[in-house]
Write an enzyme that holds these catalytic residues in place. Sequence first.
Site, PDB file in Angstrom:
ATOM      1  N   SER A 218       3.748   8.370  -3.820  1.00 38.52           N
ATOM      2  CA  SER A 218       2.479   8.300  -4.254  1.00 38.52           C
ATOM      3  C   SER A 218       1.471   8.414  -2.824  1.00 38.52           C
ATOM      4  CB  SER A 218       2.212   6.957  -5.014  1.00 38.52           C
ATOM      5  OG  SER A 218       1.899   5.903  -4.558  1.00 38.52           O
TER       6      SER A 218
ATOM      7  N   GLY B  77      -1.992   8.505  -2.922  1.00 38.59           N
ATOM      8  CA  GLY B  77      -3.337   8.163  -3.262  1.00 38.59           C
ATOM      9  C   GLY B  77      -3.801   9.196  -4.287  1.00 38.59           C
TER      10      GLY B  77
ATOM     11  N   GLY C  51      -2.139  12.501  -4.989  1.00 39.84           N
ATOM     12  CA  GLY C  51      -1.236  12.657  -6.115  1.00 39.84           C
ATOM     13  C   GLY C  51       0.279  12.239  -5.737  1.00 39.84           C
TER      14      GLY C  51
ATOM     15  N   GLY D  29      -0.817   2.604  -8.497  1.00 34.12           N
ATOM     16  CA  GLY D  29       0.689   2.754  -8.409  1.00 34.12           C
ATOM     17  C   GLY D  29       1.560   1.873  -9.241  1.00 34.12           C
ATOM     18  N   ASP D  30       0.989   0.694  -9.840  1.00 32.53           N
ATOM     19  CA  ASP D  30       1.565   0.191 -10.913  1.00 32.53           C
ATOM     20  C   ASP D  30       1.588   0.868 -12.057  1.00 32.53           C
ATOM     21  OD1 ASP D  30       1.706  -2.054  -9.119  1.00 32.53           O
ATOM     22  OD2 ASP D  30      -0.145  -2.908  -9.622  1.00 32.53           O
TER      23      ASP D  30
HETATM   24  N1  ATP Z   1      -8.833   8.698  -6.532  1.00 34.44           N
HETATM   25  C1  ATP Z   1      -7.932   8.860  -7.228  1.00 34.44           C
HETATM   26  N2  ATP Z   1      -7.972  10.155  -8.335  1.00 34.44           N
HETATM   27  C2  ATP Z   1      -6.903  10.430  -8.879  1.00 34.44           C
HETATM   28  N3  ATP Z   1      -5.784  10.206  -8.967  1.00 34.44           N
HETATM   29  C3  ATP Z   1      -5.599   9.022  -7.942  1.00 34.44           C
HETATM   30  C4  ATP Z   1      -6.437   8.370  -7.263  1.00 34.44           C
HETATM   31  N4  ATP Z   1      -5.801   7.467  -6.477  1.00 34.44           N
HETATM   32  C5  ATP Z   1      -4.510   7.395  -6.927  1.00 34.44           C
HETATM   33  N5  ATP Z   1      -4.309   8.499  -7.839  1.00 34.44           N
HETATM   34  C6  ATP Z   1      -2.981   8.586  -8.544  1.00 34.44           C
HETATM   35  O1  ATP Z   1      -2.213   7.292  -8.551  1.00 34.44           O
HETATM   36  C7  ATP Z   1      -1.101   7.482  -7.769  1.00 34.44           C
HETATM   37  C8  ATP Z   1      -0.702   6.050  -7.176  1.00 34.44           C
HETATM   38  O2  ATP Z   1      -1.789   5.640  -6.163  1.00 34.44           O
HETATM   39  P1  ATP Z   1      -1.550   5.188  -4.890  1.00 34.44           P
HETATM   40  O3  ATP Z   1      -0.715   6.100  -3.908  1.00 34.44           O
HETATM   41  O4  ATP Z   1      -2.779   4.639  -4.256  1.00 34.44           O
HETATM   42  O5  ATP Z   1      -0.579   3.916  -5.401  1.00 34.44           O
HETATM   43  P2  ATP Z   1      -0.249   2.565  -4.353  1.00 34.44           P
HETATM   44  O6  ATP Z   1      -0.618   2.498  -3.217  1.00 34.44           O
HETATM   45  O7  ATP Z   1       1.234   2.121  -4.669  1.00 34.44           O
HETATM   46  O8  ATP Z   1      -1.257   1.513  -5.375  1.00 34.44           O
HETATM   47  P3  ATP Z   1      -0.989  -0.052  -5.717  1.00 34.44           P
HETATM   48  O9  ATP Z   1       0.067  -0.671  -5.076  1.00 34.44           O
HETATM   49  O10 ATP Z   1      -2.319  -0.720  -5.357  1.00 34.44           O
HETATM   50  O11 ATP Z   1      -0.938   0.152  -7.209  1.00 34.44           O
HETATM   51  C9  ATP Z   1      -1.489   8.552  -6.902  1.00 34.44           C
HETATM   52  O12 ATP Z   1      -0.102   8.907  -6.346  1.00 34.44           O
HETATM   53  C10 ATP Z   1      -2.132   9.552  -7.710  1.00 34.44           C
HETATM   54  O13 ATP Z   1      -1.162  10.078  -8.521  1.00 34.44           O
HETATM   55 MG    MG Z   2       2.020   0.163  -4.882  1.00 34.01          MG
END
Ligand code: ATP
Ligand code: MG
Length: 308
Positions: free
Chosen positions: A221, A223, A226, A251-252
């Site tokens: 992932s 952020g 995508g 991410g969850d």
């Molecule tokens: N601002 C955004 N707009 C659209 N989609 C988003 C955005 N932020 C996150 N996403 C979607 O959510 C997914 C997961 O986000 P991210 O990569 O931040 O997860 P993470 O760092 O594991 O988060 P966490 O551990 O806090 O749950 C991204 O890959 C994307 O598909």
């Molecule tokens: Mg995470």
Amino acid sequence: VIVTVTLNAALDITYEAPRIAWGEVNRVEAVHARAGGKGINVARTLRQLGHEAVVTGLAGGHTGAAIRTELRAAGMTDRLLPMGCESRRTVTAVSREDGAVTALNEHGPAVSEDEWRRFADAFASFLPGADAVVLSGSLPRGIPDGAYAELATACAHYGVPAFVDASGQALLAALGAAPALVKPNREEIAAVLGEPPADHAGALRAAAELRGRGAEAVVVSLGEDGLCAHTPEGAWRATAPRVGGNPVGAGDAVVAALAAGFVEGRSWPERLRSAAATGAAAVAEPAAGGYDEPTRARLIDAVVVERA
Ligand SMILES: Nc1ncnc2c1ncn2[C@@H]1O[C@H](COP(=O)(O)OP(=O)(O)OP(=O)(O)O)[C@@H](O)[C@H]1O
Ligand SMILES: [Mg+2]
């Protein structure tokens, strides 16, 4: 049913105030207290997606009791095991005037060897009849780095797919237990492979590398950029339109949607479409855990899924 494991469950307290200033007395207008920790956040999202979620892990003391009460009230099945120490709290203060969000997160208790062993034994009893297991979040002190590897090995023994969202040594060790999926983000890739992916191609190389170490599929992932996936059906990218809000817990939501899509027997492109839309909809939801339903409904057809 989908079983989610939360070894470091928390009571997430949110204070909303017109204005929050350090060193002053701040009047709080609204207080929310919800059960949290990554596995519980995943369970909340699974429930919203229409799946029965069984929550297990460890919870103790008064805070543990409050966690259990709230998660039952929210419709999740509570199978947390008691422990001797008090579960942790997190406090998030939201200042409405400037939108600033300040979080104070307790570490959580040290779990005894005995408590961990009892949990690992009890965990196996949830596996007959489980459709999938989600192992999410950091390990509390006292629990060995190999914990998720051990639990994922038990899953494999019962033929239950394990979805792992972990970091560092816990993630590396889990790869050896042939999990159905791991979902690292940029920082987690950097911690295990030495550098964060610079772009989609780098994320796909990292995913291929982790897949080579034993995971059946890897979804990275990125952020708001995508998702990149390396799967038995090929490599894919999925991107949702950008959404503003609170990215904690996106991410969850992705992990929950991927587990739900697996259990529903959907194709990889469909799973990734749902995961990207649910992740974005989680950003639109102010609290971590769960997602904003209108946003997900609006975005599901707008997600672009392409072969990578
Ligand atoms: N601002 C955004 N707009 C659209 N989609 C988003 C955005 N932020 C996150 N996403 C979607 O959510 C997914 C997961 O986000 P991210 O990569 O931040 O997860 P993470 O760092 O594991 O988060 P966490 O551990 O806090 O749950 C991204 O890959 C994307 O598909
Ligand atoms: Mg995470």
